[in-house]
Each structure stands twice: as C-alpha cells, then as structure tokens.
Scaffold this active site. Structure first.
Site, PDB file in Angstrom:
ATOM      1  N   GLU A   1       0.811  -1.223   0.000  1.00 51.09           N
ATOM      2  CA  GLU A   1       0.000   0.000   0.000  1.00 51.09           C
ATOM      3  C   GLU A   1       0.840   1.268   0.000  1.00 51.09           C
ATOM      4  OE1 GLU A   1      -0.593  -2.576   2.011  1.00 51.09           O
ATOM      5  OE2 GLU A   1      -2.605  -3.268   1.476  1.00 51.09           O
TER       6      GLU A   1
ATOM      7  N   HIS B   1      -8.944  -6.063  10.982  1.00 46.40           N
ATOM      8  CA  HIS B   1      -9.702  -5.751   9.775  1.00 46.40           C
ATOM      9  C   HIS B   1     -10.963  -4.946  10.057  1.00 46.40           C
ATOM     10  CE1 HIS B   1      -7.032  -8.656   7.936  1.00 46.40           C
ATOM     11  NE2 HIS B   1      -7.539  -8.373   6.760  1.00 46.40           N
TER      12      HIS B   1
END
Lengths: 363, 327
Positions: free
Chosen positions: B60, B129
């Site tokens: 990322e 998450h």
C-alpha cells in the site's frame, strides 16, 4: 492528454506489446559535453552550489536559517553530472538535501536563499524551508523530509510520463540511507514491474555518501553492495565515481538515454562523500574520524575538476574569475534574503486546499 | 430514476468518468483480473484494459505513493484500499505527502487523488480488519473526507471526488454495498461539505453517517410510533464539515444525539458535540449525547461484535434520554 487503450487485454497477456512507454526518437541522445569550455561552465555551476551551501551554513550559524538544513558540499559532481542530461519535460525529485538540485535546474539563488531565511520571497513563499524546495516551472518536484517517502512519488511520476507519452523521464535521487526503507523496496518493485511494459522511465540516482545520518552503510546492512538492491526488482544498474564529474557525465548520459528509449528504469550508484556534517546542527560527528574526512577532501569534486581544467590549459585567472563572480552572486542572494519581508501573515491559511475549502485559523 | 445498488453506483461513477477522462486510472490489490474483493471494480479491466485498471502487489505504501506522483504529474488516479484497515501501511504517503504537498510546495502542485474502500465493521473480521477511520483522517488538514450512505450520494460524491483538485478520503459503508436506491440518470455531482436532512422532525436531531444513516432512519420510524418526531441528519462529508445544517436542526429540535461506530474519544461525534455547544448553546434543552462503539479492538465472536457497536436500543434510549423520557 493520454489516449485510451480499451483493448480489453488482461494484464501481462503474452501478446501485450511493450510499446506504451515514452520513447525518444533514435536521434534524441544527448552527448556529454567534455570539452574544456563545457567543463568550465559545469565547474562554474559546482562552485556556485558550493558557495551557496557555505553561505547557507553561515546563515544557520547566525540563527537566520531555522529548522533542519542539510548541505550538498562534496556531492556536487553527482547532481551536476546527471542534471546535465535534463531537458523538458523531464522531472526531478529528491529528499531533503535538495539545494543543489533546484539551483542546477535554474532556480534563482536569491529565491532559494530567501526560502531558507523563511521569507515571503522564498521559492515556496516561506512555507517549506530548506527541506521542501519546489520549482515546478523548471521540472523540480521537491524537496521531501521523510527518508524514503518520496521514492514512490517519483515512480508514479515516471508512470505518468509514459502513460501520457510526454517523452520525459524522471530523475529520482535517493540517499544510501533511504535504500533500507520499505518505501524504496515497494516503489522499486513497482518500477521494475511497470518498466517491463515500458511504463516506467525512471532514472534512480543513488547518492551513496556512505552515511545514513551518522550510520555507515556497513552498520546499516549486511549487503553493502547497494546497487544489488535494485536487482531484486529487475532494475539494471551500474556504479560511478561520484567525485569525478567527467565519469558521472558519461554514465549519466548513457543512463538517461537508455531510460528515455526503453521506458524502463535504470539505477546508478554514485559513490560520494559529504565533506560537511549531516545537518547543519551535526556538530560532534562522533561516527567518523577527522582523518577520514581529510582523506575524502583530497578527492573533493571541485578540487579534482580544477586540476583537470589546469591540465586542459584553462587559465588560472578564469578559475579565479569564476570564484569571484560566484561569491558575488551568493553575497547578493544573502543580501536579498536578509532584506526580504517575512511572508504575509494571511498566507498562513492559503494553499492547504486548491479550492476554497475552509481552513481553521489558530485560536 | 433507475434503482441500483450502492456498489453499482460506485462502479458506474468510475466507469463513466473513465470514459470521459483518460487521466483517470484505477490502482489497487486484485481490482482487475480478480474483479475486486468487494466486486466494486468488477469488469472494468475488460472495459478499460490493464493499463488503466492496474493490479498492484500488496504494497500500500508503494502504490499509494505512486498514485500521488501520478496525480502531481497531471493524472487523476483512484486508489482502492481493499479495506481502509490497510491504509495504515500507506499512512506516511497519505498524511505526509498527499495532505501536505500543496502547502509545502507553496501552491505549486495539487494532488487530485481519490483513495476509496470499505470502512467500518460488522462482518466478524475482528481486530485488524475493523476500523472506522473518519475521525483519524478527518483530523488532517489538506485531506477531504467523505462517507456517503446512499447509492445516489455515493455516485454523486465519487464523481465530485474524481474531479476534486485535492486528495479525497472516500470512506464507503462496506455493509451497504448491496443496498439499493434511486440514482439520477446522467452526469451529476453531490457537493462536499453539505449534510443531508434525511428525515425532517421536530423533537430530536439524530446525527450519523455511513452505515449508521439508514439505521437512524429505521430508528426514527420506531420513535414515531411512540410519538417522538425525530429529524435525521446524514453528515455525508466529514471534512469539509457542514456545521450550518446541524446547528439549524438543533435550533429546531433543541436536542441532539450523535451516533458513530468509532471509539468515542477524539471522534467525529465529539467534534459535532463541541460545534453544537459552541454555536447553539442557548438552544439546547439537554446535553448532546454521543453513542459510540465500545473501546475495544473489534472482537470476532458474533455476539461480542454486536455488543461492540451501538445498538438500536442504545440509540433509542439516548433519544429518550435527551427528551427526559423514561428509558
């Protein structure tokens, strides 16, 4: 404006041709200028950036330059050699040791010095300081303070050049300290990957001055052959003596041509040395010996080039005149910076957004 | 007006703008060949090819930073965070580069970048998450942060985001991808910085955004059955923020409940409560109540996860409390 490619082919299909990249015409090569006239003009640039740094350091010691400041003294041959290949619409991007790059690309030393002095006439109006110089009109896209953080940006800029078929390349400068940062590895991987399809005309210039701040390469990695780090990402690379301007020029022109023609990245490790402290506030230098610094000063790129010019028969007076003129130019830059007004206080709240989205004042 | 899902509204915004503007490209993990983890980009690689729908490695920081570079160099990239949880890997790029570049370059560059993906929890993904990052990203000047809740808003705000000259943190309500709603035909945008009064009412203002907005509408109907007329404000935009709509509503109802999934401390609801007391102190008939998530990393077990987020009953109780009714 780029063109749309809506052929619906899946990525890396066997038939995907590598013709998306920016390609110069076969006649677009730039030869290094190695005659004595050319070397004299490059010598002049190197002297100017050295004297700029000397003046900037004086300003820092006098308390007129604030924050962090990192000078390029000792490394001049690297940026001077590589930026000799620079042409529109190329881009250059580097970290915080950025004064030399922006000056070599044509910024006015007055505006650069005024930025260091935190003045409204500064290159970025006093909003960035030493570490965030920008001059987009000359292709210079900063000027970044976080080690490694700018590397993905440079890779993305190179992608944009290929995507938009501008014919430009990105010169992406990084120090040896940055190569151990994750951002380098993620970006280099993308560069190699996108370059396989001709979509990454990125020239990595690794300015290996042998210390990431005060930590030597040997104390930072077990694999001290830093060029090898690029191999993991299928980026071809070479090394050059970063103190020898002529050597840098030859390698730089070959490398820039190659990147321009292929749309693939290429990396050059330039071995160099900063003869000054890491930052202007690095007084103790406990991490290296005076003897080591003295030895490297014998290979000062400006001194080496002077010897070379003498061998070429360049008059001593020519050299002296260049130094005198450069000194006067930098004195003028300092005077301009000192006399310039501080930024208008209303500028505090501008440039946070491009449009007029609201920004809260202090208080 | 056609009725489509939140997911399809998002996809059509991106596809339509890609048709119109070659500068727009998509980057992200498994957004192309795989079709997107949440199928938001499904099929776009067939329409636009791998040069514009770019599958990235799982890195990322690298691809978000590269997208910032693309944006500086004249493109209009849209980055998919498979979920916003992974954006911490790219936080240096988003906060230190995207948000500040215009400022520290003295206005020489802009970063017209959209970073989008599902935000919030509710589907048992547990601690790493599950995050609601609107307060986190909303903190940083230089970013614009939006959190639309309907198909109409998500399409109009995505089109506005792509055309925006600055970096936009586009927080999708992942739990709402499959919900349907009317979407206008043709090109339209929904302006940032404008809250939406989703239901008018006179007795209490319920304020939320994202997944909570439809929840608040449901609750308003339940309250109506008890004779309580609730107004529901969907914030839509976290930065820039529409204080006026909130203040106007409180002037009418004199009571406010702010609902969020995220943790209470230093959160959006805290900011809303502060704005109300600054601008409408004399209008208030009761303290502003914040209904927030439990201060724990998100748990896995279904019952624990449900208990970690505001329940409808808690919100109803809060509304009754500010009305000094029995709970």
């Amino acid at each position: 404006m780029a063109t749309t490619q809506s052929q619906g082919k899946r990525r890396r299909a066997a038939s995907t041709p590598a013709k998306n990249g920016s390609k110069g015409s076969p006649n677009s090569k730039t030869e290094p200028r190695l005659g004595s006239d050319a070397l004299v003009s490059l010598y002049q640039k190197m002297v100017e950036i050295r004297l700029f740094e000397d003046a900037a350091q004086r300003g820092f010691r006098q308390g007129k330059v604030g924050g962090y400041m990192h000078v390029y003294s000792g490394q001049e041959a690297v940026a001077t050699g590589f930026l000799d290949t620079f042409r529109e619409p190329d881009y250059a991007i580097t970290a915080y040791r950025d004064h030399a790059h922006v000056l070599l690309l044509g910024s006015d030393p007055k505006a650069v010095m005024a930025e260091l002095y935190g003045k409204g006439t500064g290159l970025v109006q006093g909003k960035g300081g030493s570490m965030h110089l920008f001059d987009v009109s000359n292709g210079f896209y900063g000027g970044y303070g976080i080690v490694g953080g700018h590397i993905p940006l440079g890779v993305g800029m190179a992608f944009a050049q290929a995507y938009q078929k501008t014919g430009g390349i990105t010169q992406l400068y990084l120090g040896d300290g940055a190569i151990h940062n994750g951002a380098f590895h993620e970006a280099a991987n993308l560069s190699g990957l996108w370059g396989r399809d001709g979509l990454n005309p990125c020239l990595f210039i690794l300015e290996n001055n042998q210390y990431g701040m005060g930590t030597s390469v040997e104390r930072a990695t077990a694999n001290t052959d830093l060029g090898k780090k690029f191999e993991s990402y299928a980026i071809e690379h070479t090394k050059v003596d970063g103190m020898d301007l002529e050597a840098v020029l030859k390698v730089a022109h070959d490398a820039a041509d190659r990147v321009r023609e292929t749309g693939k990245p290429f990396a050059v490790e330039a071995l160099t040395y900063r003869i000054m402290p890491h930052g202007a506030a690095d007084f103790l230098e406990k991490y290296r010996t005076k003897e080591e610094v003295r030895k490297w000063r014998e290979r000062d790129p400006i001194g080496l080039l002077e010897k070379r010019l003498e061998d070429e028969g360049v008059e001593e007076s020519t050299i002296a005149d260049i130094r005198t003129a450069a000194k006067a130019k930098m004195d003028e830059a300092v005077k301009f910076a000192e006399e310039s007004p501080e930024p208008d206080i209303a500028e505090l709240l501008t440039d946070v957004y491009t449009d007029d989205a609201p920004v809260q004042a202090a208080g | 007006m056609p009725v489509i899902t939140y997911r399809d509204a998002l996809r059509s915004a991106m596809a339509e703008e890609m048709e119109r503007d070659d500068r727009v490209v998509l980057l992200g993990e498994d957004i192309g060949v795989y079709g997107g983890t949440h199928l938001v980009t499904n099929g776009l690689i067939d329409q636009f090819g791998p040069r514009r729908v770019i599958d990235t490695p799982i890195a990322e920081n690298g691809f978000t930073g590269a997208a910032i570079g693309m944006a500086m160099a004249g493109m209009r990239p849209i980055v998919e965070m498979m979920t916003w949880n992974f954006s911490f890997q790219a936080a240096d790029q988003i906060i230190q580069n995207a948000a500040k570049l215009r400022y520290f370059s003295g206005g020489q560059v802009s970063v017209p970048l959209v970073i989008r993906g599902p935000n919030g929890g509710g589907v048992q993904l547990s601690a790493q998450h599950t995050h609601s990052l609107e307060g986190f990203y909303g903190h940083f000047p230089g970013l614009k942060v939006v959190s639309p809740s309907t198909p109409e808003d998500v399409k109009g705000m995505m089109l506005a985001a792509i055309r925006d000259p600055d970096p936009v943190i586009f927080l999708e309500a992942g739990a709402l991808y499959g919900t349907k709603g009317e979407v206008p035909e043709g090109d339209y945008t929904v302006e940032f910085g404008k809250a939406r009064v989703a239901r008018e009412g006179a007795d209490v203002t319920l304020i939320g955004y994202g997944r909570q907005a439809p929840v608040l509408l449901r609750i308003a109907e339940k309250l109506a059955a008890d004779g309580i007329d609730a107004e529901v404000v969907d914030l839509r935009s976290i930065r820039p923020f529409d204080s006026d709509t909130i203040v106007e509503s409180v002037r009418k109802t004199h009571r406010a409940v702010v609902v969020q999934e995220q943790w209470r401390w230093f959160s959006v609801a805290s900011e809303v409560a502060a704005i109300i007391q600054e601008r409408a102190f004399d209008e208030l008939d009761a303290p502003v109540v914040r209904v927030s998530g439990a201060e724990v990393p998100a748990p896995y077990a279904r019952n624990l996860e449900i208990a970690a987020f505001p329940s409808e009953q808690q919100i109803i109780d809060a509304a009754r409390r500010v009305l000094y009714l029995e709970v």
